[in-house]
Design an enzyme around this catalytic site. Structure first.
Site, PDB file in Angstrom:
ATOM      1  N   GLY A  53       0.829  -1.206   0.000  1.00  0.00           N
ATOM      2  CA  GLY A  53       0.000   0.000   0.000  1.00  0.00           C
ATOM      3  C   GLY A  53       0.852   1.239   0.000  1.00  0.00           C
ATOM      4  O   GLY A  53       2.077   1.187  -0.003  1.00  0.00           O
ATOM      5  N   GLY A  89       4.915   7.480   2.573  1.00  0.00           N
ATOM      6  CA  GLY A  89       5.756   6.556   1.822  1.00  0.00           C
ATOM      7  C   GLY A  89       4.994   5.303   1.436  1.00  0.00           C
ATOM      8  O   GLY A  89       3.776   5.215   1.640  1.00  0.00           O
ATOM      9  N   ASP A 134      -3.059   9.158  16.558  1.00  0.00           N
ATOM     10  CA  ASP A 134      -3.502   9.116  15.174  1.00  0.00           C
ATOM     11  C   ASP A 134      -4.488   7.966  14.949  1.00  0.00           C
ATOM     12  O   ASP A 134      -4.370   7.210  13.982  1.00  0.00           O
ATOM     13  CB  ASP A 134      -2.273   8.973  14.264  1.00  0.00           C
ATOM     14  CG  ASP A 134      -2.553   9.471  12.850  1.00  0.00           C
ATOM     15  OD1 ASP A 134      -3.614  10.079  12.634  1.00  0.00           O
ATOM     16  OD2 ASP A 134      -1.713   9.234  11.968  1.00  0.00           O
TER      17      ASP A 134
HETATM   18  N1  LIG Z   1       1.961  -3.592   8.918  1.00  0.00           N
HETATM   19  C1  LIG Z   1       1.304  -3.679   7.758  1.00  0.00           C
HETATM   20  N2  LIG Z   1       0.908  -4.873   7.265  1.00  0.00           N
HETATM   21  C2  LIG Z   1       0.229  -4.934   6.116  1.00  0.00           C
HETATM   22  N3  LIG Z   1      -0.111  -3.882   5.367  1.00  0.00           N
HETATM   23  C3  LIG Z   1       0.236  -2.661   5.806  1.00  0.00           C
HETATM   24  C4  LIG Z   1       0.963  -2.486   7.017  1.00  0.00           C
HETATM   25  N4  LIG Z   1       1.165  -1.170   7.203  1.00  0.00           N
HETATM   26  C5  LIG Z   1       0.604  -0.547   6.156  1.00  0.00           C
HETATM   27  N5  LIG Z   1       0.045  -1.435   5.312  1.00  0.00           N
HETATM   28  C6  LIG Z   1      -0.643  -1.149   4.066  1.00  0.00           C
HETATM   29  O1  LIG Z   1      -0.074   0.010   3.489  1.00  0.00           O
HETATM   30  C7  LIG Z   1      -1.071   1.037   3.377  1.00  0.00           C
HETATM   31  C8  LIG Z   1      -0.426   2.387   3.635  1.00  0.00           C
HETATM   32  O2  LIG Z   1      -0.060   2.444   4.986  1.00  0.00           O
HETATM   33  P1  LIG Z   1       0.510   3.766   5.643  1.00  0.00           P
HETATM   34  O3  LIG Z   1       0.652   3.508   7.113  1.00  0.00           O
HETATM   35  O4  LIG Z   1       1.721   4.181   4.893  1.00  0.00           O
HETATM   36  O5  LIG Z   1      -0.580   4.871   5.345  1.00  0.00           O
HETATM   37  P2  LIG Z   1      -2.045   5.035   5.925  1.00  0.00           P
HETATM   38  O6  LIG Z   1      -2.021   4.708   7.399  1.00  0.00           O
HETATM   39  O7  LIG Z   1      -2.995   4.251   5.074  1.00  0.00           O
HETATM   40  O8  LIG Z   1      -2.352   6.565   5.720  1.00  0.00           O
HETATM   41  P3  LIG Z   1      -1.606   7.765   6.457  1.00  0.00           P
HETATM   42  O9  LIG Z   1      -0.308   7.877   5.767  1.00  0.00           O
HETATM   43  O10 LIG Z   1      -2.510   8.921   6.272  1.00  0.00           O
HETATM   44  O11 LIG Z   1      -1.457   7.381   7.908  1.00  0.00           O
HETATM   45  C9  LIG Z   1      -2.146   0.648   4.359  1.00  0.00           C
HETATM   46  O12 LIG Z   1      -3.381   1.135   3.949  1.00  0.00           O
HETATM   47  C10 LIG Z   1      -2.102  -0.853   4.315  1.00  0.00           C
HETATM   48  O13 LIG Z   1      -2.819  -1.361   3.226  1.00  0.00           O
END
Ligand SMILES: Nc1ncnc2c1ncn2[C@@H]1O[C@H](COP(=O)(O)OP(=O)(O)OP(=O)(O)O)[C@@H](O)[C@H]1O
Length: 555
Positions: free
Chosen positions: A275, A280, A393
């Site tokens: 994702g 990032g 958050d």
């Molecule tokens: N630990 C993880 N295991 C599996 N997938 C993950 C994990 N962390 C993030 N992802 C995937 O990556 C995506 C992006 O995560 P990220 O934490 O970068 O952004 P977000 O939380 O969706 O948004 P924001 O950046 O606004 O907090 C998530 O929506 C999820 O699908």
């Protein structure tokens, strides 16, 4: 003849007049550009073009042509930063400041990406920047270079600030005046997600210095861990030996040695993209040594200023603290590693993706499922709060699912630093930022504490049931204006949502944080009474675990 209503009307008019008289006629406005802090006082009312003119007056003509965005900074640690682009935005910001009786407005000026350091140099050289604190004018402008420091370089402890001047009424024609920062204001780094002082009666908030002793000790007795008091500032080492760490256990009075802190993978392969968030991309990561799969978040950090580089270093250190948090409702951090180009955060892989994605794919959740998730979020929050951490958050995007439909809290503690590192405000990557989930006391900038997580939980339940948080149709500035100024949070729920759920959400969205319940209070709310206490079952297994290296899976 004077009637009673005439008397009342005249009292009201007098009151109004008195309040108008008390309102300050000018507003101190502080700008930061490339680490340079400059301020002026603007006579009220002022508009957006007046604000722009002040920037030119303070930083030199042509500065505006190099500016990409003007971000208004809210909250005590400036973590909430929203773009200001017109009179309407500015009016709301000024109104929020008036409601909060804020003494100054803080703006961060972001340069255009393709604006090189040599161009900055020539712009800076073209105006008289006033008296300097140490006379090292030209050298310090070199410090604002966009190049990363060489490996091992320690960034300067403080950004350069301007020398003492008196703050007096000034129009932008005065060319601006310089207001010295107190040491507290300058030092804005630290583990902001850590509740600095435990107090049951008040939600204290002070800026913390970077805890450099990373071993979080458990309490010798009882079930609550005095983690933060054990995090003392001692050295500036950034290395954590995972083998010497203990995990926290707040669920029982057992020894707390269930797990060791996970090792940061040193030999791993990048898998498919999972994702993308505001800061990032997230990829699958195969640990060649252990055979396990993790998730890795890669945050680009090329071309950071020294100040921002320092934030990266602090975040790296903080993640090594968070590694020691160990609870089935918390996504486990496995450490962070910095390369030349990016910061890589290793964490537990959650196969189901985020609840946000679940909602986008399948629509709003049913009440029973929202109820189950709410309970599990609270279990995670109780653990964090007992250990004096604030998540800061909570929203569906930061709640991740495992294969069996249970959830864990992710991204705790990192958002504030990542915002500073990437200068994100409202991200352009399809994610929706955090403004709509922000508690009023954070916008007010005076305080943040555990109860801010409870407010965000209320917004998150609305998000689960309707696909968006309260005020979802408003732009972020307008949303925080409403949160800060309205007495009662308004939100719409589907008709079939129970009264019990509504009462629970109302309790979370209590504006006065003194009156807002804690996570411990809410876990006993009737809304959650018929959810199976999965956590208790799992923890009994965990406590009886024979080997610290075995991970039990519960269904
Ligand atoms: N630990 C993880 N295991 C599996 N997938 C993950 C994990 N962390 C993030 N992802 C995937 O990556 C995506 C992006 O995560 P990220 O934490 O970068 O952004 P977000 O939380 O969706 O948004 P924001 O950046 O606004 O907090 C998530 O929506 C999820 O699908």
């Amino acid at each position: 003849m004077t009637t009673q209503s005439d008397v009342l009307a005249s009292i009201q008019a007098n009151l109004q007049q008195a309040m108008e008289r008390k309102k300050p006629k000018e507003q101190t406005v502080k700008f930061e550009l490339d680490g340079q802090v400059r301020a002026c006082c603007l006579l009220k009312p002022f508009n957006y073009s007046y604000l722009l003119k002040s920037i030119d007056d303070l930083f030199g003509s042509d500065t505006l042509t190099t500016i990409d965005r003007i971000l208004c900074l809210f909250s005590r640690d400036d973590a909430l930063r929203l773009p200001i682009g017109n009179d309407d935005d500015l009016n709301k910001v000024v109104a929020i400041a008036e409601v909060n009786q804020a003494t100054k407005l803080n703006f961060l000026l972001i340069r255009k990406k393709d604006f090189s350091s040599s161009q900055i140099q020539s712009t800076m050289d073209s105006y008289d920047c006033g008296p300097m604190s140490d006379g090292a004018h030209s050298n310090e402008f070199h410090d604002t270079s966009l190049d990363s420091p060489p490996p091992g370089t320690i960034a300067p402890q403080k950004r350069r600030t301007t020398i003492k001047t008196t703050c007096k009424s000034a129009t932008s024609n005065d060319g601006g005046i310089f207001i010295p920062e107190s040491s507290d204001e300058v030092y804005s780094s630290g583990s902001s997600s850590v509740v600095s002082r435990e107090s049951s009666s008040s939600e204290n908030s002070t800026r913390r210095r970077l805890p450099t002793s990373y071993l979080v000790k458990r309490a010798t007795t009882g079930s609550t861990v005095s983690g933060v008091s054990a995090m003392s500032s001692s050295s500036n080492s950034s290395h954590t030996s995972s083998s010497s760490s203990e995990s926290l256990c707040t669920q029982c009075s057992c020894s707390g040695h269930h797990f060791r802190s996970p090792q940061t993978p040193s030999n791993w392969k990048l898998g498919r993209q999972l994702g993308q968030g505001a800061f990032g991309k997230v990829f699958l990561c195969y640990d060649v040594d252990t055979g396990s799969e993790l998730a890795i978040k890669q945050i680009p950090i090329r071309g950071l200023s020294l100040e921002t580089s320092r934030e990266v270093k602090i975040l790296e250190c903080e993640i090594n603290i968070y590694k020691q948090l160990n609870h089935e409702r918390i996504v486990r951090y496995h450490g962070a590693v910095r390369t030349e180009d990016c910061l890589q955060i290793f964490m537990e892989y959650m196969t189901g993706g985020s609840v946000r994605e679940q909602i986008l794919n399948y629509g709003a959740l049913t009440e029973p499922l929202a109820k189950k998730y709410t309970r599990q979020i609270l279990e995670g929050l109780i653990y964090l709060h007992k250990n004096r951490f604030i998540h800061r958050d909570i929203k569906c995007a930061n709640i991740l699912r495992d294969i069996s439909g249970n959830i864990k809290l992710a991204d705790f503690g990192t958002s504030r630093r990542l915002i500073a590192i990437t200068n994100q405000n409202q991200p352009d990557s399809g994610t929706i930022g955090t403004a709509h989930w922000t508690a009023p006391e954070i916008i007010q900038g005076s305080i943040f504490g555990r109860k801010a997580d409870i407010w965000s939980l209320g917004c998150t339940i609305v998000e689960m049931l309707t696909t968006g948080p309260p005020w979802q149709n408003l732009q972020p500035i307008a949303a925080i204006f409403h949160i800060a100024t309205c007495d009662k949070q308004e939100y719409q729920l589907p008709e079939n949502v129970s009264n019990c759920a509504r009462e629970f959400i109302d309790a979370c969205l209590t504006k006065d944080y003194h009156q807002r319940p804690t996570a411990d209070d809410l876990i006993n709310h009737p809304f959650l009474s018929d959810v199976y206490n999965h956590n208790h079952h799992h923890h009994e297994q965990t406590c009886n675990q024979a080997s610290p290296n075995l991970t039990l899976i519960s269904f």
